[in-house]
Design an enzyme around this catalytic site. Structure first.
Site, mmCIF file in Angstrom:
data_model
loop_
_atom_site.group_PDB
_atom_site.id
_atom_site.type_symbol
_atom_site.label_atom_id
_atom_site.label_comp_id
_atom_site.label_asym_id
_atom_site.label_seq_id
_atom_site.Cartn_x
_atom_site.Cartn_y
_atom_site.Cartn_z
ATOM 1 C CG HIS A 158 -3.337 -0.298 -6.619
ATOM 2 N ND1 HIS A 158 -3.700 0.332 -5.447
ATOM 3 C CD2 HIS A 158 -3.278 -1.623 -6.300
ATOM 4 C CE1 HIS A 158 -3.859 -0.564 -4.484
ATOM 5 N NE2 HIS A 158 -3.600 -1.760 -4.988
ATOM 6 N NE ARG A 193 -4.223 -1.542 0.239
ATOM 7 C CZ ARG A 193 -4.307 -2.640 -0.489
ATOM 8 N NH1 ARG A 193 -3.323 -2.966 -1.317
ATOM 9 N NH2 ARG A 193 -5.374 -3.418 -0.407
ATOM 10 C CD GLU A 221 -2.994 3.649 -5.003
ATOM 11 O OE1 GLU A 221 -4.078 3.003 -5.046
ATOM 12 O OE2 GLU A 221 -1.893 3.109 -4.838
#
Length: 319
Positions: free
Chosen positions: A286, A238, A267
């Site tokens: 991601h 993360r 993000e």
């Protein structure tokens, strides 16, 4: 008798919707962007179940309004978007989707390691920009992968899967974890190490820890200062586990060699993030588990958890 209601926070396949419709009426957010917070609160108000993504925050505010809510099925292995204590307080079951994304995420982690170490995206830009005009012995020279040392921080299922790939590349494998993984050590030849030793000895450092209050900014100035100047840092956990300012400084000051990042603190990552301007950073949006097969499996598992709970049965993967 009125059917329960399920709210799905992103558009999923007809197959998954059909699974949910066997037990409930389905309401689904279909635009290709996250549902705004005010609409999320409104659309979950009368829901018995929510199938959610990492982009949605499930907290006290939402739970207080959604008085019928029985289950939150998170389509991810991580769950830092969910207040577990608040869910427990309100009697709401929380599930995630472990295992089904292990191999795909391990593939991506190792691919990112290779792309960063061998400067693949930089080389691709070099060619497409018309800069390749002649051969040179040190042109876009990267770092070895075969026979080097890989340090894995967070030896869960994904870490073990990466270790099995690294074994095939003849890598020496170190890992740091709260608990020893004796079976993984036997199968991959990995060795447990103190964090400082792992950082000092590894040619590639792969971060795979979940995001908790204890792991927030786990990698900071001190940790990067312990790494080799030729080392490559890879983050597939993360974004919040890394102090991005410290990482930027380490890269610019050449205290580490390069970084491969699939995750960021914010993000989607803003284009003015200084890390994106560095040639020795490989940045991805991601996509750790982003294969067609894996994402379909994740959605089916999330739906299966909802079906089980609404049928009065135990969920398959409760947290």
């Amino acid at each position: 008798m009125k059917k329960p209601q399920v709210f799905v926070t992103r558009k999923l396949t007809d197959e998954v919707v059909a699974m949910l419709e066997t037990v409930a009426t389905v309401d689904m957010w279909t635009p290709d962007y996250p549902i705004p917070r005010d609409l999320l609160l409104e659309r979950t108000r009368h829901a018995d179940a929510v199938l959610t993504m990492l982009t949605e925050r499930i907290d006290e505010e939402l739970l207080t309004r959604a008085k019928q809510l029985r289950i939150v099925a998170n389509m991810a292995v991580g769950y830092d978007n969910i207040d577990l204590a608040a869910c427990k307080k309100h009697g709401v079951v929380v599930t995630n989707t472990p295992d089904v994304l292990t191999e795909a995420t391990a593939d991506l982690a190792f691919a990112l390691l290779m792309a960063t170490g061998r400067r693949l995206t930089e080389a691709n830009r070099f060619l497409l920009n018309g800069e390749w005009t002649s051969w040179s012995p040190m042109l876009l020279a990267g770092q070895n992968i075969f026979g080097t040392t890989l340090g894995i921080i967070g030896m869960g299922r994904i870490g073990e899967a990466v270790a099995s790939r690294a074994k095939g590349f003849g890598m020496r494998i170190l890992y740091h974890n709260r608990n020893r993984k004796h079976k993984a050590e036997e199968e991959t030849g990995a060795h447990w190490a103190e964090l400082a030793a792992l950082l000092q000895e590894s040619d590639y450092v792969l971060l795979l820890t979940p995001l908790t209050e204890e792991t927030r900014h786990f990698m900071g100035e001190r940790e990067f200062s312990l790494m080799k100047e030729t080392a490559v840092f890879i983050n597939v956990s993360r974004g919040g586990t890394v102090d991005e300012a410290a990482l930027y400084n380490a890269l610019v000051e050449k205290r580490i060699w390069a970084a491969g990042l699939d995750v960021f603190q914010v993000e989607p990552v803003p284009l003015d993030n200084p890390l994106l301007r560095l040639p020795n950073v490989v940045a991805l949006p991601h996509i750790g588990s982003a294969t067609l097969q894996t994402r379909s499996d994740m959605a089916r598992l999330a739906a299966a958890n909802i079906v089980a709970v609404l049928n009065g049965k135990e969920p398959l993967t409760a947290l």
